[in-house]
Design a protein around this motif. Sequence first.
Motif, PDB file in Angstrom:
ATOM      1  N   ALA A  54       0.817  -1.228   0.000  1.00 38.75           N
ATOM      2  CA  ALA A  54       0.000   0.000   0.000  1.00 38.75           C
ATOM      3  C   ALA A  54       0.846   1.271   0.000  1.00 38.75           C
ATOM      4  O   ALA A  54       0.369   2.340  -0.388  1.00 38.75           O
ATOM      5  CB  ALA A  54      -0.929  -0.002   1.219  1.00 38.75           C
ATOM      6  N   THR A  55       2.100   1.172   0.446  1.00 34.53           N
ATOM      7  CA  THR A  55       2.949   2.373   0.540  1.00 34.53           C
ATOM      8  C   THR A  55       3.637   2.724  -0.783  1.00 34.53           C
ATOM      9  O   THR A  55       4.214   3.800  -0.908  1.00 34.53           O
ATOM     10  CB  THR A  55       4.033   2.155   1.620  1.00 34.53           C
ATOM     11  N   GLY A  56       3.609   1.806  -1.765  1.00 34.24           N
ATOM     12  CA  GLY A  56       4.370   2.012  -3.010  1.00 34.24           C
ATOM     13  C   GLY A  56       3.616   2.841  -4.036  1.00 34.24           C
ATOM     14  O   GLY A  56       2.508   3.346  -3.787  1.00 34.24           O
ATOM     15  N   THR A  57       4.225   2.972  -5.211  1.00 34.62           N
ATOM     16  CA  THR A  57       3.633   3.782  -6.286  1.00 34.62           C
ATOM     17  C   THR A  57       2.273   3.233  -6.708  1.00 34.62           C
ATOM     18  O   THR A  57       1.291   3.978  -6.828  1.00 34.62           O
ATOM     19  CB  THR A  57       4.588   3.771  -7.509  1.00 34.62           C
ATOM     20  N   VAL A  58       2.206   1.930  -6.938  1.00 28.13           N
ATOM     21  CA  VAL A  58       0.942   1.312  -7.345  1.00 28.13           C
ATOM     22  C   VAL A  58      -0.021   1.282  -6.157  1.00 28.13           C
ATOM     23  O   VAL A  58      -1.215   1.548  -6.299  1.00 28.13           O
ATOM     24  CB  VAL A  58       1.192  -0.102  -7.912  1.00 28.13           C
ATOM     25  N   GLY A  59       0.497   0.985  -4.961  1.00 26.75           N
ATOM     26  CA  GLY A  59      -0.343   0.947  -3.758  1.00 26.75           C
ATOM     27  C   GLY A  59      -1.030   2.285  -3.524  1.00 26.75           C
ATOM     28  O   GLY A  59      -2.227   2.349  -3.208  1.00 26.75           O
TER      29      GLY A  59
ATOM     30  N   ALA B  85       2.319  -3.747   4.081  1.00 30.02           N
ATOM     31  CA  ALA B  85       3.595  -3.395   3.433  1.00 30.02           C
ATOM     32  C   ALA B  85       4.706  -4.180   4.126  1.00 30.02           C
ATOM     33  O   ALA B  85       4.436  -5.170   4.829  1.00 30.02           O
ATOM     34  CB  ALA B  85       3.829  -1.893   3.472  1.00 30.02           C
ATOM     35  N   SER B  86       5.949  -3.763   3.949  1.00 31.45           N
ATOM     36  CA  SER B  86       7.082  -4.532   4.511  1.00 31.45           C
ATOM     37  C   SER B  86       7.196  -4.305   6.021  1.00 31.45           C
ATOM     38  O   SER B  86       6.517  -3.436   6.589  1.00 31.45           O
ATOM     39  CB  SER B  86       8.380  -4.089   3.834  1.00 31.45           C
ATOM     40  N   ALA B  87       8.131  -5.034   6.615  1.00 32.69           N
ATOM     41  CA  ALA B  87       8.386  -4.883   8.060  1.00 32.69           C
ATOM     42  C   ALA B  87       8.860  -3.461   8.383  1.00 32.69           C
ATOM     43  O   ALA B  87       8.707  -2.988   9.508  1.00 32.69           O
ATOM     44  CB  ALA B  87       9.429  -5.909   8.500  1.00 32.69           C
ATOM     45  N   ARG B  88       9.424  -2.761   7.381  1.00 32.63           N
ATOM     46  CA  ARG B  88       9.864  -1.368   7.610  1.00 32.63           C
ATOM     47  C   ARG B  88       8.679  -0.459   7.926  1.00 32.63           C
ATOM     48  O   ARG B  88       8.803   0.519   8.652  1.00 32.63           O
ATOM     49  CB  ARG B  88      10.566  -0.813   6.353  1.00 32.63           C
ATOM     50  N   SER B  89       7.514  -0.797   7.356  1.00 30.49           N
ATOM     51  CA  SER B  89       6.329   0.064   7.500  1.00 30.49           C
ATOM     52  C   SER B  89       5.327  -0.465   8.519  1.00 30.49           C
ATOM     53  O   SER B  89       4.536   0.311   9.076  1.00 30.49           O
ATOM     54  CB  SER B  89       5.600   0.169   6.149  1.00 30.49           C
ATOM     55  N   ALA B  90       5.327  -1.785   8.732  1.00 27.32           N
ATOM     56  CA  ALA B  90       4.303  -2.399   9.594  1.00 27.32           C
ATOM     57  C   ALA B  90       4.347  -1.803  10.997  1.00 27.32           C
ATOM     58  O   ALA B  90       5.425  -1.534  11.545  1.00 27.32           O
ATOM     59  CB  ALA B  90       4.513  -3.904   9.650  1.00 27.32           C
TER      60      ALA B  90
ATOM     61  N   GLY C 269       0.063  -4.575  -4.790  1.00 24.71           N
ATOM     62  CA  GLY C 269       1.047  -3.755  -5.494  1.00 24.71           C
ATOM     63  C   GLY C 269       2.403  -4.055  -4.885  1.00 24.71           C
ATOM     64  O   GLY C 269       3.193  -3.147  -4.627  1.00 24.71           O
ATOM     65  N   LEU C 270       2.650  -5.353  -4.631  1.00 21.45           N
ATOM     66  CA  LEU C 270       3.893  -5.759  -3.957  1.00 21.45           C
ATOM     67  C   LEU C 270       5.070  -5.795  -4.908  1.00 21.45           C
ATOM     68  O   LEU C 270       4.932  -6.189  -6.078  1.00 21.45           O
ATOM     69  CB  LEU C 270       3.721  -7.154  -3.352  1.00 21.45           C
ATOM     70  N   ASP C 271       6.216  -5.470  -4.378  1.00 21.69           N
ATOM     71  CA  ASP C 271       7.491  -5.674  -5.060  1.00 21.69           C
ATOM     72  C   ASP C 271       7.556  -7.152  -5.488  1.00 21.69           C
ATOM     73  O   ASP C 271       7.296  -8.053  -4.677  1.00 21.69           O
ATOM     74  CB  ASP C 271       8.580  -5.346  -4.021  1.00 21.69           C
TER      75      ASP C 271
HETATM   76  N1  LIG Z   1       4.668   1.267 -11.320  1.00 21.26           N
HETATM   77  C1  LIG Z   1       3.962   0.766 -12.361  1.00 21.26           C
HETATM   78  O1  LIG Z   1       3.581   1.495 -13.303  1.00 21.26           O
HETATM   79  C2  LIG Z   1       3.648  -0.684 -12.410  1.00 21.26           C
HETATM   80  C3  LIG Z   1       4.071  -1.588 -11.439  1.00 21.26           C
HETATM   81  N2  LIG Z   1       3.723  -2.895 -11.509  1.00 21.26           N
HETATM   82  C4  LIG Z   1       4.136  -3.867 -10.495  1.00 21.26           C
HETATM   83  O2  LIG Z   1       3.469  -3.563  -9.259  1.00 21.26           O
HETATM   84  C5  LIG Z   1       4.319  -3.860  -8.150  1.00 21.26           C
HETATM   85  C6  LIG Z   1       4.561  -2.616  -7.324  1.00 21.26           C
HETATM   86  O3  LIG Z   1       5.253  -1.653  -8.104  1.00 21.26           O
HETATM   87  P1  LIG Z   1       5.579  -0.201  -7.528  1.00 21.26           P
HETATM   88  O4  LIG Z   1       4.429   0.304  -6.750  1.00 21.26           O
HETATM   89  O5  LIG Z   1       6.037   0.560  -8.702  1.00 21.26           O
HETATM   90  O6  LIG Z   1       6.780  -0.522  -6.509  1.00 21.26           O
HETATM   91  P2  LIG Z   1       7.276   0.310  -5.226  1.00 21.26           P
HETATM   92  O7  LIG Z   1       8.696  -0.029  -5.070  1.00 21.26           O
HETATM   93  O8  LIG Z   1       6.894   1.743  -5.333  1.00 21.26           O
HETATM   94  O9  LIG Z   1       6.432  -0.345  -3.998  1.00 21.26           O
HETATM   95  C7  LIG Z   1       6.679  -1.643  -3.539  1.00 21.26           C
HETATM   96  C8  LIG Z   1       5.757  -2.003  -2.373  1.00 21.26           C
HETATM   97  O10 LIG Z   1       6.107  -3.333  -1.922  1.00 21.26           O
HETATM   98  C9  LIG Z   1       6.316  -3.301  -0.500  1.00 21.26           C
HETATM   99  N3  LIG Z   1       7.328  -4.284  -0.091  1.00 21.26           N
HETATM  100  C10 LIG Z   1       8.638  -4.304  -0.412  1.00 21.26           C
HETATM  101  N4  LIG Z   1       9.235  -5.355   0.186  1.00 21.26           N
HETATM  102  C11 LIG Z   1       8.281  -6.014   0.880  1.00 21.26           C
HETATM  103  C12 LIG Z   1       8.279  -7.165   1.709  1.00 21.26           C
HETATM  104  N5  LIG Z   1       9.388  -7.873   1.944  1.00 21.26           N
HETATM  105  N6  LIG Z   1       7.120  -7.561   2.269  1.00 21.26           N
HETATM  106  C13 LIG Z   1       5.978  -6.857   2.062  1.00 21.26           C
HETATM  107  N7  LIG Z   1       5.924  -5.731   1.292  1.00 21.26           N
HETATM  108  C14 LIG Z   1       7.053  -5.331   0.709  1.00 21.26           C
HETATM  109  C15 LIG Z   1       6.785  -1.890  -0.216  1.00 21.26           C
HETATM  110  O11 LIG Z   1       6.591  -1.597   1.156  1.00 21.26           O
HETATM  111  P3  LIG Z   1       7.575  -0.622   2.000  1.00 21.26           P
HETATM  112  O12 LIG Z   1       7.182   0.783   1.658  1.00 21.26           O
HETATM  113  O13 LIG Z   1       7.275  -0.975   3.407  1.00 21.26           O
HETATM  114  O14 LIG Z   1       8.975  -0.941   1.579  1.00 21.26           O
HETATM  115  C16 LIG Z   1       5.879  -1.083  -1.152  1.00 21.26           C
HETATM  116  O15 LIG Z   1       4.624  -0.924  -0.559  1.00 21.26           O
HETATM  117  C17 LIG Z   1       5.604  -4.442  -8.727  1.00 21.26           C
HETATM  118  O16 LIG Z   1       5.513  -5.851  -8.724  1.00 21.26           O
HETATM  119  C18 LIG Z   1       5.628  -3.868 -10.132  1.00 21.26           C
HETATM  120  O17 LIG Z   1       6.410  -4.645 -10.980  1.00 21.26           O
HETATM  121  C19 LIG Z   1       2.910  -3.316 -12.514  1.00 21.26           C
HETATM  122  C20 LIG Z   1       2.477  -2.495 -13.494  1.00 21.26           C
HETATM  123  C21 LIG Z   1       2.840  -1.111 -13.526  1.00 21.26           C
END
Ligand SMILES: NC(=O)C1=CN([C@@H]2O[C@H](COP(=O)(O)OP(=O)(O)OC[C@H]3O[C@@H](n4cnc5c(N)ncnc54)[C@H](OP(=O)(O)O)[C@@H]3O)[C@@H](O)[C@H]2O)C=CC1
Length: 357
Positions: free
Chosen positions: A11-16, A36-41, A83-85
Amino acid sequence: MVFRKVGVLGATGTVGQRFLTLLADHPNFEIAALGASARSAGKAYKEATKWKQSAPMPKKVADMIVKPCDAKEFTHCDIVFSGLDSDYAGEIEKNFRDANIAVLSNAKNYRRTPNVPLVVPTVNTDHLDVLNSQRKESNLDRGCIVTNSNCSTAAVVVPLKALQDAFGPIDKVSVVSMQAISGAGYPGVSSLDMLDNVVPYISGEEDKIEWETRKILGSVNENASSFELNNTVVSAQCNRVPVIDGHLMCISVKFAKANPSVSEVHKALVNYVCEAQKLECHSAPKQAIVVFDESCPDRPQPRLDRENQNGYAVSVGRIRSDSIFDVKFVSLVHNTVLGAAGAGILNAEVAVKKGLL
Ligand SMILES: NC(=O)C1=CN([C@@H]2O[C@H](COP(=O)(O)OP(=O)(O)OC[C@H]3O[C@@H](n4cnc5c(N)ncnc54)[C@H](OP(=O)(O)O)[C@@H]3O)[C@@H](O)[C@H]2O)C=CC1
Ligand SMILES: N[C@@H](CC(=O)OP(=O)(O)O)C(=O)O
């Protein structure tokens, strides 16, 4: 009214973040958990996240506590959007599916699994029918995995589907992409690489466009347990350009038999209607393909056109005949809406309407 509680993984990432902006006011899906990851939980979402959307962070998520991506924390959710890595998505999404939760994933990990639908919601929602067989094989009644495509692939398959429906099989396709930096997540590509520059390489991207197109434009097999790949040969070249959102693709098409005129191609794209529109899904675009004619010779452009139909349309322009292929045009997709989070949401809306979720 159908109502589902949903979780967002990554949820914290770009797609999230895009998931949360699109879900904030959704009439059928209520955000019930964030992971999200343990860094955010354990942190409040507003503390865990570097919010990068132009829309403000939805109030309802700001104080929610981010959970680790452990299925036990999400048992109250009917659906999770992921939207996981991709380094971690494989194991986590499988654990959620096995815990009998429906997973709609953006990650690449299960796209090529034979009984997992790879669905662009304005193209091949008929592929969702394989979920019955997937669940039967895993002995689950609700748990399943549905994937959506690579973001660039979405810009290719929407117009190709319209052309395939209108003019029959497509023999060959050449694609050259200009992809936005948000596709690389956050912090993504360094500014020293990106400013005043074009990077002519995106790891793994060309192979994904070439292969995923064939599964998406392919068909469900006879007993609805897997998919037959389509025979179209696709050649892709990918480039990263200094644009925030919106992947622009130059596409050339050779048909197996037909050789339609530019005006016939234009008409086929304008008239294209997908199942999500017919089912009147909440997020379905009114027009799946927004077509620009010769009166707008310099469109589509990412900054001007990526929000067309709230990001759920593909925009096509510069349709002309080609001396090597039959026809060529330019296609634009919003990479984090129809290319990512929006695809997961609209796929879920279709699946709910079809009684599959
Ligand atoms: N950006 C895009 O346009 C597109 C992306 N995608 C796919 O969507 C997914 C997400 O992409 P994007 O949002 O760009 O990536 P980001 O790097 O912006 O976000 C990744 C997310 O994964 C979480 N995460 C990382 N490591 C772990 C872990 N060990 N356990 C649980 N959560 C974890 C992160 O949490 P934390 O903040 O805590 O590290 C963060 O919420 C990828 O698989 C990507 O390939 C698909 C289509 C398009
Ligand atoms: N590779 C895409 C984004 C992405 O993550 O793709 P995928 O979901 O296929 O790994 C881009 O950089 O624009």
